[in-house]
Design an enzyme around this catalytic site. Structure first.
Site, PDB file in Angstrom:
ATOM      1  N   ARG A 136       0.779  -1.412   0.127  1.00 28.49           N
ATOM      2  CA  ARG A 136       0.092  -0.179  -0.301  1.00 28.49           C
ATOM      3  C   ARG A 136       0.519   1.409   0.260  1.00 28.49           C
ATOM      4  NH1 ARG A 136      -3.089  -2.771   3.978  1.00 28.49           N
ATOM      5  NH2 ARG A 136      -5.208  -3.701   2.502  1.00 28.49           N
ATOM      6  N   LYS A 158       3.489  11.366 -11.398  1.00 32.08           N
ATOM      7  CA  LYS A 158       2.724  10.402 -12.492  1.00 32.08           C
ATOM      8  C   LYS A 158       3.421   9.238 -12.514  1.00 32.08           C
ATOM      9  CE  LYS A 158       0.133  13.496 -14.463  1.00 32.08           C
ATOM     10  NZ  LYS A 158      -0.784  14.830 -15.858  1.00 32.08           N
ATOM     11  N   GLU A 200      10.653  18.711 -24.970  1.00 35.01           N
ATOM     12  CA  GLU A 200      10.158  19.187 -23.240  1.00 35.01           C
ATOM     13  C   GLU A 200      10.834  20.286 -23.018  1.00 35.01           C
ATOM     14  OE1 GLU A 200       7.470  18.102 -22.858  1.00 35.01           O
ATOM     15  OE2 GLU A 200       7.674  15.999 -23.171  1.00 35.01           O
ATOM     16  N   LYS A 245       8.824  22.801 -13.499  1.00 29.84           N
ATOM     17  CA  LYS A 245       8.001  22.099 -13.449  1.00 29.84           C
ATOM     18  C   LYS A 245       7.038  21.158 -12.014  1.00 29.84           C
ATOM     19  CE  LYS A 245       5.727  17.482 -14.502  1.00 29.84           C
ATOM     20  NZ  LYS A 245       5.967  16.234 -14.797  1.00 29.84           N
ATOM     21  N   GLU A 255      -3.893  17.482 -10.746  1.00 26.72           N
ATOM     22  CA  GLU A 255      -4.188  17.955 -12.487  1.00 26.72           C
ATOM     23  C   GLU A 255      -6.096  17.811 -12.072  1.00 26.72           C
ATOM     24  OE1 GLU A 255      -2.064  15.454 -15.640  1.00 26.72           O
ATOM     25  OE2 GLU A 255      -3.519  16.627 -16.688  1.00 26.72           O
ATOM     26  N   ARG A 260      -1.440  21.918 -14.191  1.00 25.75           N
ATOM     27  CA  ARG A 260      -0.830  21.117 -14.969  1.00 25.75           C
ATOM     28  C   ARG A 260      -0.908  20.702 -16.438  1.00 25.75           C
ATOM     29  NH1 ARG A 260       1.749  15.610 -11.238  1.00 25.75           N
ATOM     30  NH2 ARG A 260       2.993  14.953 -12.620  1.00 25.75           N
ATOM     31  N   ASN A 264       0.610  20.286 -21.080  1.00 28.46           N
ATOM     32  CA  ASN A 264       0.780  19.557 -22.305  1.00 28.46           C
ATOM     33  C   ASN A 264       0.211  20.146 -23.869  1.00 28.46           C
ATOM     34  OD1 ASN A 264      -0.445  16.708 -20.909  1.00 28.46           O
ATOM     35  ND2 ASN A 264      -1.919  17.894 -20.717  1.00 28.46           N
ATOM     36  N   HIS A 267       0.963  18.157 -27.723  1.00 28.78           N
ATOM     37  CA  HIS A 267       0.481  16.832 -26.958  1.00 28.78           C
ATOM     38  C   HIS A 267      -0.778  16.866 -27.705  1.00 28.78           C
ATOM     39  CE1 HIS A 267       4.011  17.374 -23.796  1.00 28.78           C
ATOM     40  NE2 HIS A 267       4.254  15.930 -23.624  1.00 28.78           N
ATOM     41  N   HIS A 271       0.374  13.829 -30.114  1.00 27.89           N
ATOM     42  CA  HIS A 271      -0.222  12.211 -30.009  1.00 27.89           C
ATOM     43  C   HIS A 271      -0.711  11.748 -31.545  1.00 27.89           C
ATOM     44  CE1 HIS A 271      -0.407  12.634 -25.167  1.00 27.89           C
ATOM     45  NE2 HIS A 271       0.601  12.312 -25.462  1.00 27.89           N
ATOM     46  N   HIS A 283       8.133   9.746 -28.500  1.00 25.32           N
ATOM     47  CA  HIS A 283       7.633  11.191 -28.108  1.00 25.32           C
ATOM     48  C   HIS A 283       7.509  13.163 -28.024  1.00 25.32           C
ATOM     49  CE1 HIS A 283       4.595  12.282 -25.402  1.00 25.32           C
ATOM     50  NE2 HIS A 283       5.188  13.211 -24.791  1.00 25.32           N
TER      51      HIS A 283
HETATM   52  P1  NAD Z   1      13.031   5.577 -21.393  1.00 23.76           P
HETATM   53  O1  NAD Z   1      12.983   5.390 -20.747  1.00 23.76           O
HETATM   54  O2  NAD Z   1      12.493   4.637 -22.576  1.00 23.76           O
HETATM   55  O3  NAD Z   1      14.290   5.761 -22.529  1.00 23.76           O
HETATM   56  C1  NAD Z   1      15.163   5.534 -23.748  1.00 23.76           C
HETATM   57  C2  NAD Z   1      16.301   4.874 -24.503  1.00 23.76           C
HETATM   58  O4  NAD Z   1      17.281   5.127 -23.990  1.00 23.76           O
HETATM   59  C3  NAD Z   1      15.946   3.267 -23.560  1.00 23.76           C
HETATM   60  O5  NAD Z   1      16.389   2.157 -24.809  1.00 23.76           O
HETATM   61  C4  NAD Z   1      16.906   3.560 -22.648  1.00 23.76           C
HETATM   62  O6  NAD Z   1      17.498   2.024 -22.068  1.00 23.76           O
HETATM   63  C5  NAD Z   1      17.962   4.222 -22.950  1.00 23.76           C
HETATM   64  N1  NAD Z   1      18.776   5.200 -22.105  1.00 23.76           N
HETATM   65  C6  NAD Z   1      18.391   5.958 -21.124  1.00 23.76           C
HETATM   66  N2  NAD Z   1      19.038   6.485 -20.369  1.00 23.76           N
HETATM   67  C7  NAD Z   1      20.125   6.057 -20.669  1.00 23.76           C
HETATM   68  C8  NAD Z   1      21.628   7.119 -20.579  1.00 23.76           C
HETATM   69  N3  NAD Z   1      22.035   7.978 -19.650  1.00 23.76           N
HETATM   70  N4  NAD Z   1      22.605   6.774 -21.712  1.00 23.76           N
HETATM   71  C9  NAD Z   1      22.366   5.450 -22.489  1.00 23.76           C
HETATM   72  N5  NAD Z   1      20.800   5.071 -22.959  1.00 23.76           N
HETATM   73  C10 NAD Z   1      20.111   5.367 -22.244  1.00 23.76           C
HETATM   74  O7  NAD Z   1      11.941   6.672 -22.673  1.00 23.76           O
HETATM   75  P2  NAD Z   1      11.660   8.071 -22.088  1.00 23.76           P
HETATM   76  O8  NAD Z   1      11.628   9.379 -23.021  1.00 23.76           O
HETATM   77  O9  NAD Z   1      13.070   8.764 -21.037  1.00 23.76           O
HETATM   78  O10 NAD Z   1      10.752   7.962 -21.464  1.00 23.76           O
HETATM   79  C11 NAD Z   1       9.550   8.002 -22.214  1.00 23.76           C
HETATM   80  C12 NAD Z   1       8.257   6.938 -20.491  1.00 23.76           C
HETATM   81  O11 NAD Z   1       8.182   7.887 -19.895  1.00 23.76           O
HETATM   82  C13 NAD Z   1       6.846   6.829 -21.672  1.00 23.76           C
HETATM   83  O12 NAD Z   1       6.267   5.959 -21.574  1.00 23.76           O
HETATM   84  C14 NAD Z   1       6.105   8.678 -21.332  1.00 23.76           C
HETATM   85  O13 NAD Z   1       4.911   7.631 -20.962  1.00 23.76           O
HETATM   86  C15 NAD Z   1       6.866   8.103 -19.856  1.00 23.76           C
HETATM   87  N6  NAD Z   1       6.734   9.457 -19.659  1.00 23.76           N
HETATM   88  C16 NAD Z   1       6.031  10.059 -18.282  1.00 23.76           C
HETATM   89  C17 NAD Z   1       5.662  10.952 -18.037  1.00 23.76           C
HETATM   90  C18 NAD Z   1       5.029  11.299 -16.235  1.00 23.76           C
HETATM   91  O14 NAD Z   1       5.340  12.409 -16.118  1.00 23.76           O
HETATM   92  N7  NAD Z   1       5.267  10.248 -15.298  1.00 23.76           N
HETATM   93  C19 NAD Z   1       5.803  12.373 -18.349  1.00 23.76           C
HETATM   94  C20 NAD Z   1       7.055  12.281 -19.306  1.00 23.76           C
HETATM   95  C21 NAD Z   1       7.341  11.437 -20.410  1.00 23.76           C
HETATM   96  N1  GLY Z   2       4.268  15.107 -18.066  1.00 29.20           N
HETATM   97  C1  GLY Z   2       2.760  15.585 -17.350  1.00 29.20           C
HETATM   98  C2  GLY Z   2       2.749  15.571 -16.028  1.00 29.20           C
HETATM   99  O1  GLY Z   2       3.488  15.707 -15.378  1.00 29.20           O
HETATM  100  O2  GLY Z   2       1.860  16.350 -16.156  1.00 29.20           O
END
Ligand code: NAD
Ligand code: GLY
Length: 381
Positions: A136, A158, A200, A245, A255, A260, A264, A267, A271, A283
């Protein structure tokens, strides 16, 4: 924001996120080079000395950084249980979450222990989701290694996994205990991922005033990019993004207040491109396209000065985003509009858009833009 001067942490920047609610909470985002070597000390700031740590990472990161991270945590006195999942979006799944829970159970972990996510947004979202549901709710520490994760996903709580082909459909809000951003890890990030993260970053320049009341970040980015000094100033750039942020999250954690939603920008357009490309577009690349479309729509509605488009394109050129933005994509405007109408951020049948308004840094939410105006923008190359 504080800076520790005259110590090995001289270049360290700390941003505090303070949250209200039934239980007021606060955590720090620490940004500095070479922090992986100090993970033990950093974790000791928020964990008890006898806490166990489940270190979750992906295969790409494990190859490069697992040994250093493990050694540093062990030097800090922590018992560490590593779990390496495949790199990529497919790891944001309930089946990977199950593996995390199994590892936590085998290690007899309880609520006083923590999951540490070392990786990009995929690892952060999975680590946060598992931490928020196991027992939990246990602690999560984010150690983001992509630019997207350092400026966005690691901050704000998130968490999500994908389910039934729908991205981020199962998730929670669960704030981390600490965010430890080692800017040196970006040295190994593939160039395309870095560029996607820059989208971003640029977004913060376009929403800054509406989020914080301040301005100047977009111009700072442009100046640094044109002078060729942006890479040398990454730690400062990341800090400024984190501050924006953090300001948003502090005012609108769940949100519910509209603020918040400004995150977007680009976005809804983005998307549509991202999903039609079958996620062939990253993305951030889709967001870069989306921000340009949003800006052009605002100009066409008489809401925003025309001159900013050239500045945005200059920034895209200097951050390796212009190629993907200018690539001709084979999607019909009507098909793109159809996708935009399915966006989960919409209310009723109206497309809900964040649009630049008046001056750089200011945005507004509009859900009354006629389809023909949007179609016209989608038809432009
Ligand atoms: P990712 O986590 O898939 O990383 C991208 C690639 O880079 C992967 O292959 C990873 O292994 C590699 N990598 C990461 N760091 C590295 C480094 N320092 N050196 C070499 N390789 C490295 O992609 P991302 O863009 O970081 O994240 C995308 C995800 O984040 C999506 O699932 C998206 O929905 C999520 N996201 C969440 C939020 C949130 O608020 N929670 C916001 C934006 C995106
Ligand atoms: N990445 C969008 C949010 O954190 O709200």
């Amino acid at each position: 924001m504080s800076k520790t001067a005259g110590s090995p942490q001289a270049a360290q920047q700390q941003i505090k996120v303070t949250l209200s609610g039934l239980e007021p909470r606060q955590y720090s985002i620490v940004v500095a080079p070479d922090l992986l070597n100090r993970l033990g000390e950093e974790c000791a700031q928020v964990l008890a000395a006898d806490a166990k740590i489940l270190l979750l990472t992906d295969a790409n990161l494990a190859e490069r950084y697992l040994e250093t991270a493990m050694a540093s945590l062990k030097t800090g006195g922590f018992e560490v249980f590593p779990l390496v999942v495949p790199a990529g979006e497919q790891s944001k799944s309930l089946s990977q979450a199950q593996q995390v829970y199994e590892t936590a159970m085998q290690a007899n972990m309880t609520r006083k222990d923590a999951i540490l996510g070392l990786g990009g947004g995929v690892i952060g979202d999975l680590a946060g989701f598992c931490a928020s549901t196991y027992h939990r709710g246990m602690g999560v520490i984010h150690v983001p290694t992509t630019l997207v994760a350092q400026v966005d996903s690691a901050i704000g709580g998130k968490t999500a996994v994908n389910f039934g082909q729908v991205k981020n459909i199962v998730g929670t809000f669960h704030q981390p205990l600490r965010v430890i951003s080692d800017s040196t890890t970006l040295d190994t990030l593939p160039k395309r991922e870095l560029a996607a993260g820059m989208a971003e970053v640029i977004k913060y320049g376009l929403i800054e005033t509406s989020c914080t009341g301040q301005s100047g970040f977009f111009q700072w980015l442009l100046d640094q990019a044109q002078a060729g000094t942006l890479r040398a100033n990454f730690a400062e750039m990341i800090r400024r993004c984190c501050e924006i942020k953090a300001a948003v999250v502090m005012q609108d954690e769940l949100e519910t207040k509209g603020l918040r939603f400004f995150l977007n920008l680009g976005h809804t357009f983005g998307h549509a491109y991202e999903s039609l490309s079958d996620y062939g577009l990253l993305h951030g690349e889709a967001v870069a396209i989306g921000m340009l479309k949003a800006l052009r729509l605002s100009v066409s509605l008489g809401m925003f000065p025309e001159t900013v488009e050239a500045q945005l394109e200059t920034l895209y050129r200097h951050t390796n985003l212009l190629g993907c933005v200018n690539r001709s994509l084979p999607y019909e405007p009507e098909t793109l509009l159809g996708k935009m109408k399915l966006d989960k951020k919409n209310r009723d049948a109206n497309i809900r858009l964040v649009l630049p308004v008046d001056a750089i840094g200011q945005v507004v939410v509009r859900d009354d833009v006629p389809d023909d105006k949007i179609l016209k923008i989608l038809a432009q190359s």
